[in-house]
Design an enzyme around this catalytic site. Sequence first.
Site, PDB file in Angstrom:
ATOM      1  N   LYS A  22       0.198  -9.314  18.483  1.00  0.00           N
ATOM      2  CA  LYS A  22       0.128 -10.690  19.013  1.00  0.00           C
ATOM      3  C   LYS A  22      -0.844 -10.759  20.186  1.00  0.00           C
ATOM      4  O   LYS A  22      -1.740 -11.600  20.234  1.00  0.00           O
ATOM      5  CB  LYS A  22       1.503 -11.156  19.478  1.00  0.00           C
ATOM      6  N   ASN A  23      -0.678  -9.856  21.141  1.00  0.00           N
ATOM      7  CA  ASN A  23      -1.459  -9.958  22.378  1.00  0.00           C
ATOM      8  C   ASN A  23      -2.922  -9.575  22.198  1.00  0.00           C
ATOM      9  O   ASN A  23      -3.753  -9.902  23.029  1.00  0.00           O
ATOM     10  CB  ASN A  23      -0.789  -9.142  23.486  1.00  0.00           C
ATOM     11  N   ARG A  94       0.841 -19.700  27.569  1.00  0.00           N
ATOM     12  CA  ARG A  94      -0.114 -19.514  28.660  1.00  0.00           C
ATOM     13  C   ARG A  94      -1.371 -18.769  28.225  1.00  0.00           C
ATOM     14  O   ARG A  94      -2.434 -18.903  28.842  1.00  0.00           O
ATOM     15  CB  ARG A  94       0.507 -18.817  29.846  1.00  0.00           C
ATOM     16  N   CYS A 118       6.259 -19.453  34.427  1.00  0.00           N
ATOM     17  CA  CYS A 118       7.034 -19.186  33.207  1.00  0.00           C
ATOM     18  C   CYS A 118       8.291 -18.419  33.597  1.00  0.00           C
ATOM     19  O   CYS A 118       8.411 -17.974  34.742  1.00  0.00           O
ATOM     20  CB  CYS A 118       6.174 -18.477  32.182  1.00  0.00           C
ATOM     21  N   ARG A 123       2.882 -16.196  37.717  1.00  0.00           N
ATOM     22  CA  ARG A 123       1.695 -15.879  36.894  1.00  0.00           C
ATOM     23  C   ARG A 123       0.480 -16.752  37.224  1.00  0.00           C
ATOM     24  O   ARG A 123       0.006 -17.512  36.380  1.00  0.00           O
ATOM     25  CB  ARG A 123       2.043 -15.957  35.414  1.00  0.00           C
ATOM     26  N   MET A 125      -3.615 -17.679  38.236  1.00  0.00           N
ATOM     27  CA  MET A 125      -4.877 -17.326  37.570  1.00  0.00           C
ATOM     28  C   MET A 125      -5.978 -17.001  38.566  1.00  0.00           C
ATOM     29  O   MET A 125      -7.168 -17.046  38.250  1.00  0.00           O
ATOM     30  CB  MET A 125      -5.344 -18.474  36.673  1.00  0.00           C
ATOM     31  N   ASP A 126      -5.576 -16.662  39.805  1.00  0.00           N
ATOM     32  CA  ASP A 126      -6.591 -16.441  40.854  1.00  0.00           C
ATOM     33  C   ASP A 126      -7.598 -15.358  40.471  1.00  0.00           C
ATOM     34  O   ASP A 126      -8.799 -15.502  40.739  1.00  0.00           O
ATOM     35  CB  ASP A 126      -5.891 -16.087  42.182  1.00  0.00           C
ATOM     36  N   LEU A 127      -7.171 -14.299  39.792  1.00  0.00           N
ATOM     37  CA  LEU A 127      -8.095 -13.213  39.434  1.00  0.00           C
ATOM     38  C   LEU A 127      -9.083 -13.665  38.362  1.00  0.00           C
ATOM     39  O   LEU A 127     -10.252 -13.271  38.376  1.00  0.00           O
ATOM     40  CB  LEU A 127      -7.301 -11.994  38.952  1.00  0.00           C
ATOM     41  N   ASP A 308       6.511  -5.005  28.702  1.00  0.00           N
ATOM     42  CA  ASP A 308       6.991  -5.718  27.514  1.00  0.00           C
ATOM     43  C   ASP A 308       8.011  -4.919  26.714  1.00  0.00           C
ATOM     44  O   ASP A 308       8.522  -5.405  25.706  1.00  0.00           O
ATOM     45  CB  ASP A 308       5.812  -6.111  26.621  1.00  0.00           C
ATOM     46  N   ILE A 330       5.696  -5.330  37.337  1.00  0.00           N
ATOM     47  CA  ILE A 330       4.620  -6.241  36.916  1.00  0.00           C
ATOM     48  C   ILE A 330       5.003  -7.703  37.142  1.00  0.00           C
ATOM     49  O   ILE A 330       4.210  -8.484  37.664  1.00  0.00           O
ATOM     50  CB  ILE A 330       4.276  -6.010  35.430  1.00  0.00           C
ATOM     51  N   ARG A 400       8.020 -16.262  18.514  1.00  0.00           N
ATOM     52  CA  ARG A 400       6.694 -16.236  19.122  1.00  0.00           C
ATOM     53  C   ARG A 400       6.038 -14.865  18.981  1.00  0.00           C
ATOM     54  O   ARG A 400       4.814 -14.746  18.989  1.00  0.00           O
ATOM     55  CB  ARG A 400       6.781 -16.579  20.615  1.00  0.00           C
TER      56      ARG A 400
HETATM   57  C1  EPZ Z   1      -0.433 -10.058  29.229  1.00  0.00           C
HETATM   58  O1  EPZ Z   1      -0.130 -11.172  30.056  1.00  0.00           O
HETATM   59  C2  EPZ Z   1       0.527 -10.157  28.041  1.00  0.00           C
HETATM   60  N1  EPZ Z   1       0.330 -11.415  27.368  1.00  0.00           N
HETATM   61  C3  EPZ Z   1       1.967 -10.071  28.541  1.00  0.00           C
HETATM   62  O2  EPZ Z   1       2.828 -10.041  27.403  1.00  0.00           O
HETATM   63  C4  EPZ Z   1       2.158  -8.771  29.294  1.00  0.00           C
HETATM   64  O3  EPZ Z   1       3.447  -8.732  29.836  1.00  0.00           O
HETATM   65  C5  EPZ Z   1       1.126  -8.678  30.440  1.00  0.00           C
HETATM   66  O4  EPZ Z   1      -0.202  -8.817  29.916  1.00  0.00           O
HETATM   67  C6  EPZ Z   1       1.205  -7.354  31.170  1.00  0.00           C
HETATM   68  O5  EPZ Z   1       1.050  -6.288  30.303  1.00  0.00           O
HETATM   69  C7  EPZ Z   1      -0.731 -11.546  26.522  1.00  0.00           C
HETATM   70  O6  EPZ Z   1      -1.540 -10.670  26.335  1.00  0.00           O
HETATM   71  C8  EPZ Z   1      -0.866 -12.858  25.819  1.00  0.00           C
HETATM   72  P1  EPZ Z   1      -1.516  -9.970  33.580  1.00  0.00           P
HETATM   73  P2  EPZ Z   1      -1.112 -11.591  31.258  1.00  0.00           P
HETATM   74  O7  EPZ Z   1      -2.609 -10.914  33.884  1.00  0.00           O
HETATM   75  O8  EPZ Z   1      -2.509 -11.388  30.832  1.00  0.00           O
HETATM   76  C9  EPZ Z   1      -0.426 -11.121  38.097  1.00  0.00           C
HETATM   77  C10 EPZ Z   1       4.627 -10.672  26.026  1.00  0.00           C
HETATM   78  O9  EPZ Z   1       5.850 -10.475  26.154  1.00  0.00           O
HETATM   79  N2  EPZ Z   1      -1.682 -11.917  38.071  1.00  0.00           N
HETATM   80  O10 EPZ Z   1      -1.852  -8.544  33.347  1.00  0.00           O
HETATM   81  O11 EPZ Z   1      -0.706 -12.940  31.717  1.00  0.00           O
HETATM   82  C11 EPZ Z   1       0.646 -11.752  37.196  1.00  0.00           C
HETATM   83  O12 EPZ Z   1       1.324 -12.773  37.861  1.00  0.00           O
HETATM   84  C12 EPZ Z   1       3.777 -11.114  27.224  1.00  0.00           C
HETATM   85  O13 EPZ Z   1       4.013 -10.513  24.958  1.00  0.00           O
HETATM   86  C13 EPZ Z   1      -2.111 -12.524  39.236  1.00  0.00           C
HETATM   87  O14 EPZ Z   1      -1.461 -12.408  40.281  1.00  0.00           O
HETATM   88  O15 EPZ Z   1      -0.675 -10.505  32.333  1.00  0.00           O
HETATM   89  C14 EPZ Z   1       1.532 -10.573  36.868  1.00  0.00           C
HETATM   90  O16 EPZ Z   1       2.467 -10.384  37.872  1.00  0.00           O
HETATM   91  C15 EPZ Z   1       4.594 -11.445  28.429  1.00  0.00           C
HETATM   92  N3  EPZ Z   1      -3.247 -13.259  39.199  1.00  0.00           N
HETATM   93  C16 EPZ Z   1       0.538  -9.427  36.812  1.00  0.00           C
HETATM   94  O17 EPZ Z   1      -0.630  -9.850  37.512  1.00  0.00           O
HETATM   95  C17 EPZ Z   1      -3.999 -13.413  38.051  1.00  0.00           C
HETATM   96  O18 EPZ Z   1      -5.027 -14.101  38.047  1.00  0.00           O
HETATM   97  C18 EPZ Z   1       0.152  -9.027  35.388  1.00  0.00           C
HETATM   98  O19 EPZ Z   1      -0.414 -10.124  34.735  1.00  0.00           O
HETATM   99  C19 EPZ Z   1      -3.549 -12.779  36.877  1.00  0.00           C
HETATM  100  C20 EPZ Z   1      -2.382 -12.043  36.906  1.00  0.00           C
END
Ligand code: EPZ
Length: 422
Positions: A22-23, A94, A118, A123, A125-127, A308, A330, A400
Amino acid sequence: MDSIIVRGNGPLNGQIAIAGAKNACLALMPATLLSEEPLTLTNAPRLSDIKTMTELLSSLGAEVSSLQDGKVQAMSSHNLDNHVADYDIVRKMRASNLVLGPMLARLGHAVVSLPGGCAIGARPMDLHIHGLEALGAEIELKDGYLHAKAPRGLKGAEITLGFASVGATENILMAATLAKGTTIINNAAREPEIVDLAKCLSAMGAQIEGAGSERIEVQGVDRLHGATHPVVTDRIELGTYMLAPAICGGEVECLGGRIELVGAFCEKLDEAGISVEETDKGLKVARRNGRVKAVDVVTEPFPGFPTDLQAQMMALMCTAEGTSVLEERIFENRFMHAPELTRMGANIEVHGGTATVHGVERLKGAPVMATDLRASVSLILAAMAAEGETIVNRVYHLDRGYERVEEKLGNLGAHIERVKGG
Ligand code: EPZ
């Protein structure tokens, strides 16, 4: 809303086919926006999230055809006629925010709704935003939407991520493929889904090095062409089903499974007394002898233990011998499954990002509520090892990320059925 009824039914045995990830698919589908030529994905999973991504891409003017019973996604973004990713779609999923980078790179502008929070965390999107701004984009938040533009096109830059975010790495990587010059992403996410995306983009003509490592280098090109790409195996579905024989007993072969996708997870299974054997078709899993042992887990970015799989691992630890400590590093709110498992007789204490699980002999069936995707499947795993009947409500979360879960687990001998809701 549908619910799923599970009756504990002893050991599970047989084979289970693991679908495409999925991801990975949710990042690969927006890659179609980078080229006028068709992109075809094979081994695609059949999930409601893929349908939502299809709805989003279609709303931007892309053509998306689901073929071969949904296992093939044939896409073309020849005629994009809309650059606004609407809140009504984005709020459902998202990962919709992964259209931002590709649209910006291809069209020079994009308007994407912010997803909002969520169940598992804020979560932000600053990065993503900092990375795309480093490539020369101007991004403004207005009325809940990110308004992004790069009228003179994007320009390569060196970007160091404050956290190895999966989504930010994917958005920046896709945008960098069409940016002028060289882009370096330091502290990049190293997940297999990133490697798969880079493979697909390279098949489309992108010049990428270092995917899977902390430093990714991209040489921008003028345009990308079409390609066909097989979606990588879903390591989270794989890990989930590897826990089925661990929690219920028996022996299960996960077809398509590979150790390198779940290395850190397998180390923990080994510590807990679970054997994982590579076969020519996948991974065979069984308990070594008797009761599972309690182990401690800390979730980390890949190649660490995946967040996950934390909920599913907690389900296993509920009946393990001894006390285990699970630390979620995380997401700030990813223990929603704990109170539901407690309803089934588990003994769990949660303090902030740490959960302490005191193993009990046996769980007991009860009506429980799914709160998010991985929490819902952890309840199904626990229910298969529990005495009596469990009713898992709100299983739309499950659909999902898990295709045909009743069929797949039923074929292993589980007593599991879906009850269609109003
Ligand atoms: C991906 O989410 C996956 N989703 C998530 O899977 C997974 O848990 C996550 O990566 C971590 O492995 C998809 O790929 C669609 P991140 P993503 O950006 O990209 C913080 C599932 O169950 N962060 O690596 O959203 C964020 O808040 C889902 O299938 C910022 O602070 O994860 C989090 O605490 C759930 N600013 C951490 O980083 C940013 O701009 C990791 O987020 C971006 C992220």
